[in-house]
Design a protein around this motif. Structure first.
Motif, PDB file in Angstrom:
ATOM      1  N   ILE A 158     -90.060  52.463  -6.383  1.00 29.58           N
ATOM      2  CA  ILE A 158     -90.147  52.113  -7.734  1.00 29.58           C
ATOM      3  C   ILE A 158     -91.401  51.391  -8.066  1.00 29.58           C
ATOM      4  CG2 ILE A 158     -89.541  51.948  -9.967  1.00 29.58           C
ATOM      5  CD1 ILE A 158     -86.707  52.843  -9.042  1.00 29.58           C
ATOM      6  N   LEU A 159     -91.106  50.030  -7.933  1.00 30.96           N
ATOM      7  CA  LEU A 159     -92.257  48.899  -8.210  1.00 30.96           C
ATOM      8  C   LEU A 159     -93.692  49.134  -7.662  1.00 30.96           C
ATOM      9  CD1 LEU A 159     -91.791  46.330  -9.784  1.00 30.96           C
ATOM     10  CD2 LEU A 159     -91.470  45.285  -7.606  1.00 30.96           C
ATOM     11  N   PRO A 160     -93.843  49.352  -6.442  1.00 37.42           N
ATOM     12  CA  PRO A 160     -95.199  49.806  -6.045  1.00 37.42           C
ATOM     13  C   PRO A 160     -95.991  50.817  -6.965  1.00 37.42           C
ATOM     14  CG  PRO A 160     -93.773  49.822  -4.406  1.00 37.42           C
ATOM     15  CD  PRO A 160     -92.983  49.786  -5.509  1.00 37.42           C
ATOM     16  N   HIS A 161     -95.333  51.904  -7.542  1.00 36.92           N
ATOM     17  CA  HIS A 161     -95.925  52.934  -8.253  1.00 36.92           C
ATOM     18  C   HIS A 161     -96.167  52.476  -9.706  1.00 36.92           C
ATOM     19  CE1 HIS A 161     -95.652  55.195  -4.772  1.00 36.92           C
ATOM     20  NE2 HIS A 161     -94.454  54.954  -4.609  1.00 36.92           N
ATOM     21  N   LEU A 162     -95.695  51.437 -10.196  1.00 42.74           N
ATOM     22  CA  LEU A 162     -95.394  51.196 -11.571  1.00 42.74           C
ATOM     23  C   LEU A 162     -97.130  50.227 -11.868  1.00 42.74           C
ATOM     24  CD1 LEU A 162     -92.102  49.972 -12.266  1.00 42.74           C
ATOM     25  CD2 LEU A 162     -93.115  52.215 -13.003  1.00 42.74           C
ATOM     26  N   MET A 197     -95.442  45.522 -18.003  1.00 37.33           N
ATOM     27  CA  MET A 197     -94.137  45.086 -18.583  1.00 37.33           C
ATOM     28  C   MET A 197     -93.173  45.945 -17.823  1.00 37.33           C
ATOM     29  SD  MET A 197     -92.211  43.658 -20.555  1.00 37.33           S
ATOM     30  CE  MET A 197     -92.313  43.181 -22.217  1.00 37.33           C
ATOM     31  N   ALA A 198     -93.412  47.175 -17.303  1.00 36.22           N
ATOM     32  CA  ALA A 198     -92.522  48.064 -16.569  1.00 36.22           C
ATOM     33  C   ALA A 198     -92.426  47.327 -15.163  1.00 36.22           C
ATOM     34  CB  ALA A 198     -93.161  49.343 -16.239  1.00 36.22           C
ATOM     35  N   ARG A 199     -93.430  46.746 -14.833  1.00 37.81           N
ATOM     36  CA  ARG A 199     -93.161  46.052 -13.303  1.00 37.81           C
ATOM     37  C   ARG A 199     -92.304  44.856 -13.516  1.00 37.81           C
ATOM     38  NH1 ARG A 199     -96.185  46.903  -9.334  1.00 37.81           N
ATOM     39  NH2 ARG A 199     -96.158  44.988  -8.531  1.00 37.81           N
TER      40      ARG A 199
END
Length: 153
Positions: A23-27, A31-33
């Protein structure tokens, strides 16, 4: 009943890894990260010790199962008891109850139907407690058609 229960620490570690790797690599939003990283950290650091209320609920369920089996349970859980320990004990008791139910179904004893009905009622109450704790469902009766049958027997 499932054959294997995933230990809580393995489950939450896998969830944290999923957040970090998938998930994290695609944000792209900062703020979402930050929120995703906070979620992964929270999952890694979830307490492994059961809250007193949760321990009481699982112990009450196990005590009722032990009473139906006619066995004595060990005393209350220690403060260091983990979720996995309590779930493991509860699952073992339920496996023994299922074996007893199989024996009662094959039995020709006069008390077999009443004992089998008591086991059914226990399993319905146990499932209601589990679902109520995890879903917040106020009316478990609406989730199953078997509870009316179990209550009437």
């Amino acid at each position: 009943m499932i054959e294997q229960t995933i230990p809580l620490d393995a489950l939450t570690a896998g969830m944290a890894r999923t957040v970090r790797e998938w998930i994290l690599p695609h944000l792209s939003d900062p703020m979402a990260r930050i929120q995703a990283e906070n979620l992964a950290t929270l999952l890694e650091r979830l307490p492994r010790v059961v809250s007193p209320a949760a321990a009481r609920a699982i112990e009450e369920d196990s005590a009722e199962a032990a009473a139906l089996l006619g066995i004595q349970r060990p005393g209350p859980a220690a403060a260091s008891t983990t979720v996995d320990d309590l779930v493991r004990e509860n699952s073992a008791l339920k496996e023994r109850l299922q074996a007893l139910a199989d024996d009662l179904r094959a039995s020709t004893g006069a008390d077999a139907p009443q004992r089998l009905a008591a086991l059914r009622r226990y399993f319905v109450r146990s499932m209601a407690r589990e679902l109520g704790a995890s879903t917040g469902a106020a009316d478990f009766a609406s989730l199953t058609s078997r509870d009316r049958e179990a209550r009437s027997e």
